[in-house]
Design an enzyme around this catalytic site. Sequence first.
Site, PDB file in Angstrom:
ATOM      1  N   ASP A  93      56.239   0.555  69.122  1.00  0.00           N
ATOM      2  CA  ASP A  93      56.375  -0.651  69.937  1.00  0.00           C
ATOM      3  C   ASP A  93      56.842  -1.833  69.103  1.00  0.00           C
ATOM      4  O   ASP A  93      56.767  -1.778  67.883  1.00  0.00           O
ATOM      5  CB  ASP A  93      54.986  -1.054  70.468  1.00  0.00           C
ATOM      6  CG  ASP A  93      54.582  -0.200  71.638  1.00  0.00           C
ATOM      7  OD1 ASP A  93      55.386   0.641  72.057  1.00  0.00           O
ATOM      8  OD2 ASP A  93      53.452  -0.380  72.116  1.00  0.00           O
ATOM      9  N   MET A 105      47.667 -11.506  75.702  1.00  0.00           N
ATOM     10  CA  MET A 105      48.859 -11.786  76.514  1.00  0.00           C
ATOM     11  C   MET A 105      48.707 -13.077  77.319  1.00  0.00           C
ATOM     12  O   MET A 105      49.091 -13.140  78.479  1.00  0.00           O
ATOM     13  CB  MET A 105      49.136 -10.608  77.467  1.00  0.00           C
ATOM     14  CG  MET A 105      49.481  -9.337  76.718  1.00  0.00           C
ATOM     15  SD  MET A 105      49.537  -7.884  77.770  1.00  0.00           S
ATOM     16  CE  MET A 105      47.829  -7.389  77.795  1.00  0.00           C
ATOM     17  N   LYS A 126      59.078  -2.941  74.640  1.00  0.00           N
ATOM     18  CA  LYS A 126      57.999  -3.600  75.377  1.00  0.00           C
ATOM     19  C   LYS A 126      57.722  -4.978  74.830  1.00  0.00           C
ATOM     20  O   LYS A 126      56.697  -5.242  74.245  1.00  0.00           O
ATOM     21  CB  LYS A 126      56.697  -2.783  75.328  1.00  0.00           C
ATOM     22  CG  LYS A 126      56.670  -1.588  76.192  1.00  0.00           C
ATOM     23  CD  LYS A 126      55.664  -1.785  77.320  1.00  0.00           C
ATOM     24  CE  LYS A 126      55.172  -0.469  77.820  1.00  0.00           C
ATOM     25  NZ  LYS A 126      54.176   0.111  76.941  1.00  0.00           N
TER      26      LYS A 126
HETATM   27  N1  SAH Z   1      46.696  -2.732  71.890  1.00  0.00           N
HETATM   28  C1  SAH Z   1      46.840  -4.057  71.334  1.00  0.00           C
HETATM   29  C2  SAH Z   1      47.084  -5.081  72.408  1.00  0.00           C
HETATM   30  C3  SAH Z   1      48.385  -4.911  73.113  1.00  0.00           C
HETATM   31  S1  SAH Z   1      48.663  -6.157  74.308  1.00  0.00           S
HETATM   32  C4  SAH Z   1      45.597  -4.397  70.507  1.00  0.00           C
HETATM   33  O1  SAH Z   1      44.608  -3.654  70.550  1.00  0.00           O
HETATM   34  O2  SAH Z   1      45.629  -5.389  69.789  1.00  0.00           O
HETATM   35  C5  SAH Z   1      49.644  -7.291  73.409  1.00  0.00           C
HETATM   36  C6  SAH Z   1      48.844  -8.536  73.089  1.00  0.00           C
HETATM   37  O3  SAH Z   1      47.988  -8.308  71.984  1.00  0.00           O
HETATM   38  C7  SAH Z   1      49.683  -9.696  72.673  1.00  0.00           C
HETATM   39  O4  SAH Z   1      50.225 -10.379  73.779  1.00  0.00           O
HETATM   40  C8  SAH Z   1      48.678 -10.563  71.951  1.00  0.00           C
HETATM   41  O5  SAH Z   1      47.868 -11.255  72.862  1.00  0.00           O
HETATM   42  C9  SAH Z   1      47.809  -9.515  71.270  1.00  0.00           C
HETATM   43  N2  SAH Z   1      48.180  -9.304  69.872  1.00  0.00           N
HETATM   44  C10 SAH Z   1      48.584  -8.158  69.317  1.00  0.00           C
HETATM   45  N3  SAH Z   1      48.788  -8.315  67.992  1.00  0.00           N
HETATM   46  C11 SAH Z   1      48.475  -9.590  67.701  1.00  0.00           C
HETATM   47  C12 SAH Z   1      48.466 -10.370  66.523  1.00  0.00           C
HETATM   48  N4  SAH Z   1      48.822  -9.853  65.341  1.00  0.00           N
HETATM   49  N5  SAH Z   1      48.091 -11.653  66.596  1.00  0.00           N
HETATM   50  C13 SAH Z   1      47.725 -12.204  67.773  1.00  0.00           C
HETATM   51  N6  SAH Z   1      47.712 -11.512  68.918  1.00  0.00           N
HETATM   52  C14 SAH Z   1      48.079 -10.232  68.906  1.00  0.00           C
END
Ligand code: SAH
Length: 464
Positions: free
Chosen positions: A248, A383, A270
């Site tokens: 992704d 998100m 995505k």
């Molecule tokens: N599966 C992922 C989440 C996917 S949804 C997890 O467990 O982290 C995608 C959202 O995750 C983004 O919109 C943001 O809100 C958050 N996100 C993912 N990586 C991030 C990061 N390094 N810093 C801040 N937010 C993050």
Amino acid sequence: MDFLPIFMRLGQRRCLVVGGGAVAERKLRLLLKTDAPVRVVAETVSPEVRQMVDAHGLELYQRRFAADDVVGCGLIIAATNDHASNLAIHRIARKHSIPINVVDTPALCDFIFPANVDRTPLVVAVSSGGASPVLARWLRAKIEAWLPARYGQLARLAERMRAPVKQRLPDEKARRAFWEKILQGPIAEQVLAGREQDAEQALNEALANSAQTATGEVYLIGAGPGDPDLLTFKALRLLQQADVVVYDHLVNPDIIELARRDAQRIYAGKQRQQHTLPQPQINQLLIDKARSGLKVARLKGGDPFIFGRGGEEIESLMALGIPFQVVPGITAASGCAAYAGIPLTHRDHAQSCTFVTGHLKNDQINLDWQDLVKPRQTVVIYMGLVGLAQICAQFIAHGAEPDRPAAIVQQATTSNQKVVIGTLANLPELCAQAQLQAPTLIIIGSVVRLHNHLAWFSTAPAMP
Ligand code: SAH
């Protein structure tokens, strides 16, 4: 790369060592591990070098170096303690196009000696390109301690069995799967425990019973929030076994680099409003690749089961009986908490923590606001960047005090990490000023206050 790492077969290539002191002795010790003939030229020779010359019948000229000494040599080591002499040897080596190493003078070296971990036929070589030999040696010591002493025997067994395995398993993927299983399983353990004969017999039996075609498999791997150091050992191990990597946009490119060099890499995209591959197509891709016998690493940002649609992907695999494994990852909330110094729970502030998605559907965020505004809890919103103003307004409209602390963290755990601290009332404004870039995570609750105390341990690493 300043120096290309290669392993060179010396064969009968004569090696010239100029110098007879401690440094020459160290190089000689290494050369004597090979079959190459060695010529030593030195005015004075230490007792240790003398002993090596006698014991191994080396060619010794006890006098000053002369230009003719290089004739017939394929490799030269200048190990005198006199810079001018070393320079002179270097000049002559250049003239004859013979590769030379001038000890402790990287600028005059065509090749350098790495720090070695010797498990012949398996050899690990570590080099800092002359930048810091101490660092290279330190790393060598770590590998030395980590790599079982009998790894060489394991490699020899694999060498002996290479031809029979190839004959029985002509399919390359099946062969690789076979070796991966053997080299990480009980048969390898037997070799490492010194029971080589038992191991060889077991290996022959395993070969006779092996499946002749590879069965594919999918690894649904949580790749963490960004910093590659946050990968789990299991994630790394399975990633390095994969023939195909499907990833992704959230996955740090440095992590994809850790896959096998020959692995096929497929971007499944995505980003908001920019779905590169629709979910059903991703599901089908995983199915097709696994069915053709490949090991597929499906890399997802954070944890695959937290807003990652991991459940949907394995459902379709399960329905078709395709084997899979799920590897949990560090979710963005945990990454933010640790690297921005905002604990998610705390005795004095929050007894629970809720993860919600702030994704907009028809410009609305449908959440149980009544529940989320309750005190003594932390609310983490994934998100939520686009809907931030709406989120803060809904909190206040449902009774949360406007000065309740709230934070937004950009690209947590990476070198682009940014933390904006405010309140429900002013966070949208502060966030707009800071011009944050996705991905971002919102944290609401009084734990955010602790950021000031704890930020000192925030440890976002420097990454390219
Ligand atoms: N599966 C992922 C989440 C996917 S949804 C997890 O467990 O982290 C995608 C959202 O995750 C983004 O919109 C943001 O809100 C958050 N996100 C993912 N990586 C991030 C990061 N390094 N810093 C801040 N937010 C993050």
